[in-house]
Design an enzyme around this catalytic site. Structure first.
Site, mmCIF file in Angstrom:
data_model
loop_
_atom_site.group_PDB
_atom_site.id
_atom_site.type_symbol
_atom_site.label_atom_id
_atom_site.label_comp_id
_atom_site.label_asym_id
_atom_site.label_seq_id
_atom_site.Cartn_x
_atom_site.Cartn_y
_atom_site.Cartn_z
ATOM 1 N N HIS A 21 37.993 53.387 40.150
ATOM 2 C CA HIS A 21 38.379 51.705 40.289
ATOM 3 C C HIS A 21 38.922 51.423 39.096
ATOM 4 O O HIS A 21 38.401 51.097 38.232
ATOM 5 C CB HIS A 21 37.004 51.060 40.674
ATOM 6 C CG HIS A 21 37.289 49.564 40.762
ATOM 7 N ND1 HIS A 21 36.569 48.874 41.758
ATOM 8 C CD2 HIS A 21 38.044 48.696 40.250
ATOM 9 C CE1 HIS A 21 37.000 47.748 41.867
ATOM 10 N NE2 HIS A 21 37.647 47.572 40.877
ATOM 11 N N HIS A 52 42.465 48.845 37.472
ATOM 12 C CA HIS A 52 43.489 47.657 37.722
ATOM 13 C C HIS A 52 44.885 47.991 36.629
ATOM 14 O O HIS A 52 44.307 48.179 35.547
ATOM 15 C CB HIS A 52 42.990 46.165 37.455
ATOM 16 C CG HIS A 52 42.019 46.025 38.449
ATOM 17 N ND1 HIS A 52 42.183 45.066 39.659
ATOM 18 C CD2 HIS A 52 40.527 45.999 38.267
ATOM 19 C CE1 HIS A 52 41.056 45.232 40.251
ATOM 20 N NE2 HIS A 52 40.019 45.351 39.575
ATOM 21 N N LYS A 69 40.774 47.753 50.129
ATOM 22 C CA LYS A 69 39.867 47.022 49.326
ATOM 23 C C LYS A 69 39.472 45.670 49.866
ATOM 24 O O LYS A 69 40.492 44.988 50.315
ATOM 25 C CB LYS A 69 40.539 46.964 47.891
ATOM 26 C CG LYS A 69 39.729 46.046 46.989
ATOM 27 C CD LYS A 69 38.082 46.984 46.742
ATOM 28 C CE LYS A 69 37.170 45.804 45.756
ATOM 29 N NZ LYS A 69 37.905 45.909 44.423
ATOM 30 N N HIS A 100 34.272 44.727 47.323
ATOM 31 C CA HIS A 100 33.666 43.988 46.333
ATOM 32 C C HIS A 100 32.233 43.198 46.651
ATOM 33 O O HIS A 100 32.738 42.339 47.440
ATOM 34 C CB HIS A 100 34.938 43.136 45.814
ATOM 35 C CG HIS A 100 34.536 42.174 44.586
ATOM 36 N ND1 HIS A 100 34.925 42.211 43.381
ATOM 37 C CD2 HIS A 100 33.397 41.174 44.383
ATOM 38 C CE1 HIS A 100 34.426 41.430 42.430
ATOM 39 N NE2 HIS A 100 33.444 40.893 43.166
ATOM 40 N N HIS A 125 31.571 48.586 41.547
ATOM 41 C CA HIS A 125 30.876 48.125 40.227
ATOM 42 C C HIS A 125 29.408 47.430 40.682
ATOM 43 O O HIS A 125 29.369 46.109 40.347
ATOM 44 C CB HIS A 125 31.979 47.028 39.625
ATOM 45 C CG HIS A 125 32.595 46.373 40.626
ATOM 46 N ND1 HIS A 125 32.182 45.302 41.682
ATOM 47 C CD2 HIS A 125 34.166 45.913 40.756
ATOM 48 C CE1 HIS A 125 33.050 44.704 42.313
ATOM 49 N NE2 HIS A 125 34.269 45.144 41.776
ATOM 50 N N ASP A 169 36.645 49.612 36.660
ATOM 51 C CA ASP A 169 37.069 48.358 36.978
ATOM 52 C C ASP A 169 37.954 47.739 35.821
ATOM 53 O O ASP A 169 37.666 46.462 35.622
ATOM 54 C CB ASP A 169 35.896 47.482 37.415
ATOM 55 C CG ASP A 169 36.303 45.951 37.911
ATOM 56 O OD1 ASP A 169 37.271 45.765 38.366
ATOM 57 O OD2 ASP A 169 35.641 45.124 37.670
#
Length: 354
Positions: free
Chosen positions: A14, A16, A97, A134, A174, A244
């Protein structure tokens, strides 16, 4: 006392990596952190909603970090059709996602009702794609929902989706609560959970008033953090690394309303070595960071990278940088503050991908 550890390069399920100058700064640092497999989130501006967009984005990332294996995801939205799922699966896109509307960065197009996506979930189940959730619901003062209970209030939705599609692989992203850990354990082999670096360290006291520790979902109570640590100490194979890691310019973290995100990419394995040592389970680090995620997803790294190793050594005065400049030529873009900036984390990577 352990003074060095050698393990396979890590897998971050995970991450970004952003766009433009931020992307160009962050992406090469994946390898610097000891990671050679990155599972990339789609919440760009605009979000990655089609196979073509995902393939184009992947090419940009590979040009910046050719030693890293990137797996792409699509953003769950009304435009995502069953046919697109079939197409994405054939192109090697690994997952979809889901973001609840408005709960985190670039989630304005997020979900309010999951049942309307059941045909998509069915196609994903058939194609072997993973649903990444999420796990929060939007805050609602009238219903007594806020950042501290938004994850726990989401968990019945996770169970509902799992019961509707028992063969669909689902990852609760997460996780931050004891309740989440207990539910993932109970739901069985097709449901797993990613755990971040920062949630293994932080509780609510550590982010309240500290912008650079603020993320979504927020870190919770001491008993919640202990539940995350304990499931790792137990060696449970459905709990694995997903950092994350989410970079934001200082101006958007220290402004009137802080953006959600903690940046850990450049130092993933050193952070984890320190944390696992403090937790008394350094022997659990390899499975958590390197194996369990790949086993659940059934994904592999590029040919030639399976046996690549990272060696970490324990030293004094290993200080986390105060910041990372986003661009060397566009100083107006500012910089990003990493997790535990200016602190001694006691471990460093001595050799990478040897």
């Amino acid at each position: 006392m352990t003074t060095s550890i050698t393990l396979p390069s890590a897998c971050d399920f995970h991450i970004h990596l952003r766009q433009d100058d931020m992307m160009r700064m962050v992406t090469p640092k994946v390898e610097e952190g000891g990671v050679s497999l990155a599972y990339v989130m789609p919440n760009l501006q605009p979000p990655i909603k089609t196979t073509e967009q995902a393939i184009s984005y992947k090419a940009k990332l590979e040009a910046l970090a050719p030693n890293v294996t990137f797996y792409m995801t699509l953003y769950l939205s009304p435009e995502l059709t069953v046919n697109e799922i079939r197409k994405a699966a054939k192109a090697g896109i690994a997952g979809v996602k889901s973001y609840p509307r408005g709960v985190t960065t670039n989630s304005e197009n997020g979900i309010e009702n999951y049942e309307v996506y059941y045909p998509v979930f069915k196609a994903m189940e058939e194609e072997g794609m993973v649903l990444n959730l999420h796990g929060e619901i939007p805050s609602d003062a009238q219903k007594d929902i806020c950042v501290m209970n938004a994850e726990e209030r989401f968990l019945p939705e996770l169970e509902k989706i799992h019961k509707a599609f028992p063969k669909l692989k689902i990852v609760l992203e997460h996780a931050t609560t004891k309740a989440a850990v207990e539910m993932v354990k109970r739901l069985g082999d097709t449901v797993a959970c990613s755990i971040t670096v920062h949630h293994l360290q932080l509780i609510v006291d550590d982010w309240a008033g500290q912008a650079h520790h603020f993320c979504k979902p927020v870190a919770k109570y001491p008993h919640d953090r202990e539940a995350l640590r304990e499931v790792i100490r137990s060696g449970h194979p459905r709990f694995f690394l997903g950092t994350d890691s989410a970079p934001h310019p200082i101006s958007t973290k220290e402004g009137p309303r802080s953006n959600a995100g903690v940046f850990t990419t450049p130092l993933v394995l050193p952070y984890l070595a320190k944390i696992f040592e403090d937790m008394g389970c350094l022997d659990r680090l390899e499975n958590f960071a390197c194996h369990y995620g790949k086993q659940f997803y059934r994904l592999s790294q590029k040919p030639g990278f399976v046996d690549k190793k990272v060696t970490l050594v324990k030293e004094t005065n290993v200080i986390v940088p105060s910041s990372y400049q986003i661009s060397t030529t566009k100083t107006e873009l500012g910089s990003v503050v990493p997790f535990y900036a200016n602190k001694d984390i006691g471990w460093k990577i001595a050799s990478n991908f040897v």
